[in-house]
Design a protein around this motif. Structure first.
Motif, PDB file in Angstrom:
ATOM      1  N   VAL A  21      27.263   1.996  18.754  1.00 23.55           N
ATOM      2  CA  VAL A  21      27.905   1.262  17.320  1.00 23.55           C
ATOM      3  C   VAL A  21      28.858   0.670  16.791  1.00 23.55           C
ATOM      4  O   VAL A  21      29.503   0.649  17.003  1.00 23.55           O
ATOM      5  CB  VAL A  21      27.364   2.410  15.833  1.00 23.55           C
ATOM      6  N   LEU A  22      28.156  -0.752  15.641  1.00 19.26           N
ATOM      7  CA  LEU A  22      29.481  -0.784  15.055  1.00 19.26           C
ATOM      8  C   LEU A  22      29.937  -0.265  13.978  1.00 19.26           C
ATOM      9  O   LEU A  22      29.440   0.311  13.498  1.00 19.26           O
ATOM     10  CB  LEU A  22      28.841  -2.812  14.906  1.00 19.26           C
ATOM     11  N   THR A  23      30.955  -0.144  13.726  1.00 17.96           N
ATOM     12  CA  THR A  23      32.334  -0.028  12.703  1.00 17.96           C
ATOM     13  C   THR A  23      33.365  -0.983  12.428  1.00 17.96           C
ATOM     14  O   THR A  23      33.789  -1.536  13.078  1.00 17.96           O
ATOM     15  CB  THR A  23      32.534   1.932  13.508  1.00 17.96           C
ATOM     16  N   ASN A  24      33.517  -1.114  10.989  1.00 17.70           N
ATOM     17  CA  ASN A  24      34.733  -0.537  10.429  1.00 17.70           C
ATOM     18  C   ASN A  24      36.452   0.681  10.795  1.00 17.70           C
ATOM     19  O   ASN A  24      37.064  -0.194   9.948  1.00 17.70           O
ATOM     20  CB  ASN A  24      34.690  -1.617   9.705  1.00 17.70           C
ATOM     21  N   ASP A  25      35.743   1.369  11.172  1.00 18.85           N
ATOM     22  CA  ASP A  25      36.930   2.151  11.122  1.00 18.85           C
ATOM     23  C   ASP A  25      37.691   1.882  12.744  1.00 18.85           C
ATOM     24  O   ASP A  25      37.039   2.465  13.862  1.00 18.85           O
ATOM     25  CB  ASP A  25      36.164   3.856  11.676  1.00 18.85           C
ATOM     26  N   LEU A  26      38.820   2.241  12.412  1.00 19.85           N
ATOM     27  CA  LEU A  26      39.304   1.771  14.098  1.00 19.85           C
ATOM     28  C   LEU A  26      39.827   3.083  14.205  1.00 19.85           C
ATOM     29  O   LEU A  26      40.113   3.274  15.729  1.00 19.85           O
ATOM     30  CB  LEU A  26      40.904   0.950  13.088  1.00 19.85           C
ATOM     31  N   GLU A  27      39.593   4.310  13.526  1.00 19.37           N
ATOM     32  CA  GLU A  27      39.954   5.348  13.893  1.00 19.37           C
ATOM     33  C   GLU A  27      39.355   5.832  14.696  1.00 19.37           C
ATOM     34  O   GLU A  27      39.181   6.947  16.147  1.00 19.37           O
ATOM     35  CB  GLU A  27      40.108   6.824  12.775  1.00 19.37           C
ATOM     36  N   SER A  28      37.893   6.108  14.475  1.00 10.67           N
ATOM     37  CA  SER A  28      36.801   6.104  15.469  1.00 10.67           C
ATOM     38  C   SER A  28      36.414   4.762  16.270  1.00 10.67           C
ATOM     39  O   SER A  28      36.097   5.538  17.495  1.00 10.67           O
ATOM     40  CB  SER A  28      35.485   6.891  14.618  1.00 10.67           C
ATOM     41  N   ALA A  29      37.025   4.338  16.397  1.00  2.63           N
ATOM     42  CA  ALA A  29      36.936   3.020  17.339  1.00  2.63           C
ATOM     43  C   ALA A  29      37.241   3.502  18.912  1.00  2.63           C
ATOM     44  O   ALA A  29      38.557   3.806  18.715  1.00  2.63           O
ATOM     45  CB  ALA A  29      37.206   1.929  16.880  1.00  2.63           C
ATOM     46  N   SER A  30      36.316   2.732  20.068  1.00  3.74           N
ATOM     47  CA  SER A  30      36.542   2.953  21.213  1.00  3.74           C
ATOM     48  C   SER A  30      36.230   1.742  21.996  1.00  3.74           C
ATOM     49  O   SER A  30      37.031   2.077  22.937  1.00  3.74           O
ATOM     50  CB  SER A  30      36.169   4.126  22.227  1.00  3.74           C
ATOM     51  N   GLY A  31      35.977   0.688  21.135  1.00  8.13           N
ATOM     52  CA  GLY A  31      36.425  -0.342  22.036  1.00  8.13           C
ATOM     53  C   GLY A  31      36.108  -1.927  21.012  1.00  8.13           C
ATOM     54  O   GLY A  31      35.946  -1.343  19.750  1.00  8.13           O
ATOM     55  N   PHE A  32      35.996  -3.441  21.735  1.00  8.85           N
ATOM     56  CA  PHE A  32      36.084  -4.459  21.259  1.00  8.85           C
ATOM     57  C   PHE A  32      35.259  -5.070  21.604  1.00  8.85           C
ATOM     58  O   PHE A  32      34.394  -4.757  22.598  1.00  8.85           O
ATOM     59  CB  PHE A  32      37.477  -4.776  21.589  1.00  8.85           C
ATOM     60  N   VAL A  33      33.920  -5.550  20.820  1.00  7.25           N
ATOM     61  CA  VAL A  33      33.197  -6.966  21.104  1.00  7.25           C
ATOM     62  C   VAL A  33      34.189  -8.496  20.606  1.00  7.25           C
ATOM     63  O   VAL A  33      34.139  -8.470  19.442  1.00  7.25           O
ATOM     64  CB  VAL A  33      32.386  -6.638  20.002  1.00  7.25           C
ATOM     65  N   LEU A  34      34.067  -8.676  21.352  1.00  7.99           N
ATOM     66  CA  LEU A  34      34.794 -10.447  21.106  1.00  7.99           C
ATOM     67  C   LEU A  34      33.538 -11.406  20.794  1.00  7.99           C
ATOM     68  O   LEU A  34      32.859 -11.884  22.025  1.00  7.99           O
ATOM     69  CB  LEU A  34      34.664 -10.859  22.024  1.00  7.99           C
ATOM     70  N   ALA A  35      33.119 -12.320  19.686  1.00  9.79           N
ATOM     71  CA  ALA A  35      32.393 -12.476  20.154  1.00  9.79           C
ATOM     72  C   ALA A  35      33.226 -13.726  19.563  1.00  9.79           C
ATOM     73  O   ALA A  35      33.104 -14.524  18.884  1.00  9.79           O
ATOM     74  CB  ALA A  35      31.477 -12.359  18.498  1.00  9.79           C
ATOM     75  N   GLU A  36      32.165 -14.721  20.597  1.00  8.30           N
ATOM     76  CA  GLU A  36      32.755 -16.445  20.317  1.00  8.30           C
ATOM     77  C   GLU A  36      31.864 -17.304  20.062  1.00  8.30           C
ATOM     78  O   GLU A  36      30.500 -17.005  18.947  1.00  8.30           O
ATOM     79  CB  GLU A  36      32.705 -17.096  21.793  1.00  8.30           C
ATOM     80  N   LEU A  37      32.881 -17.796  18.302  1.00  7.52           N
ATOM     81  CA  LEU A  37      31.675 -18.757  17.845  1.00  7.52           C
ATOM     82  C   LEU A  37      31.639 -20.876  18.681  1.00  7.52           C
ATOM     83  O   LEU A  37      32.606 -20.997  18.699  1.00  7.52           O
ATOM     84  CB  LEU A  37      32.784 -18.884  15.952  1.00  7.52           C
ATOM     85  N   ILE A  38      30.739 -20.625  18.163  1.00  8.32           N
ATOM     86  CA  ILE A  38      30.554 -22.167  19.049  1.00  8.32           C
ATOM     87  C   ILE A  38      30.229 -23.282  17.305  1.00  8.32           C
ATOM     88  O   ILE A  38      29.064 -22.613  16.671  1.00  8.32           O
ATOM     89  CB  ILE A  38      29.586 -21.796  19.698  1.00  8.32           C
ATOM     90  N   GLU A  39      31.019 -23.823  17.344  1.00  8.09           N
ATOM     91  CA  GLU A  39      31.186 -24.886  16.154  1.00  8.09           C
ATOM     92  C   GLU A  39      29.595 -25.496  16.504  1.00  8.09           C
ATOM     93  O   GLU A  39      29.315 -26.519  17.907  1.00  8.09           O
ATOM     94  CB  GLU A  39      32.366 -25.536  15.692  1.00  8.09           C
ATOM     95  N   GLU A  40      28.870 -26.031  15.351  1.00  6.17           N
ATOM     96  CA  GLU A  40      27.920 -26.907  15.585  1.00  6.17           C
ATOM     97  C   GLU A  40      28.042 -28.199  15.376  1.00  6.17           C
ATOM     98  O   GLU A  40      28.634 -28.354  14.545  1.00  6.17           O
ATOM     99  CB  GLU A  40      26.794 -26.136  14.978  1.00  6.17           C
TER     100      GLU A  40
END
Length: 88
Positions: free
Chosen positions: A69-88
């Motif tokens: 699940v996505l979280t904003n708690d770095l203490e409980s985080a175990s991975g990264f989701v790198l979300a690419e932004l495409i300009e329209e």
């Protein structure tokens, strides 16, 4: 746990090298034990990025339970989701 320095280092690496399968593979080598996922920003429908960069955002996930699940708690985080932004 993801340290603030790790988040900074990942962001800097992506800023310098962009997003690609090769970059994700390199990040997995540089940060063993951390999960990396690459997707498009519009694939994410909840949560808030922990880092907003030029052309990409970084989310972190907690994978302690059965599903990640996505979280904003770095203490409980175990991975990264790198979300690419495409300009329209």
């Amino acid at each position: 746990m993801i340290a603030e320095q790790e988040l900074f280092d990942v962001a800097e690496f992506v800023k310098t090298n962009g997003l690609s399968e090769a970059v994700i593979a390199e990040l997995r080598t540089k940060f063993p034990g951390k999960h990396f996922t690459w997707c498009m920003e519009d694939d994410i429908h909840s949560g808030k990025p922990v880092y907003e960069g030029e052309g990409f955002d970084i989310y972190v996930v907690n994978s302690m339970d059965h599903c990640s699940v996505l979280t904003n708690d770095l203490e409980s985080a175990s991975g990264f989701v790198l979300a690419e932004l495409i300009e329209e």
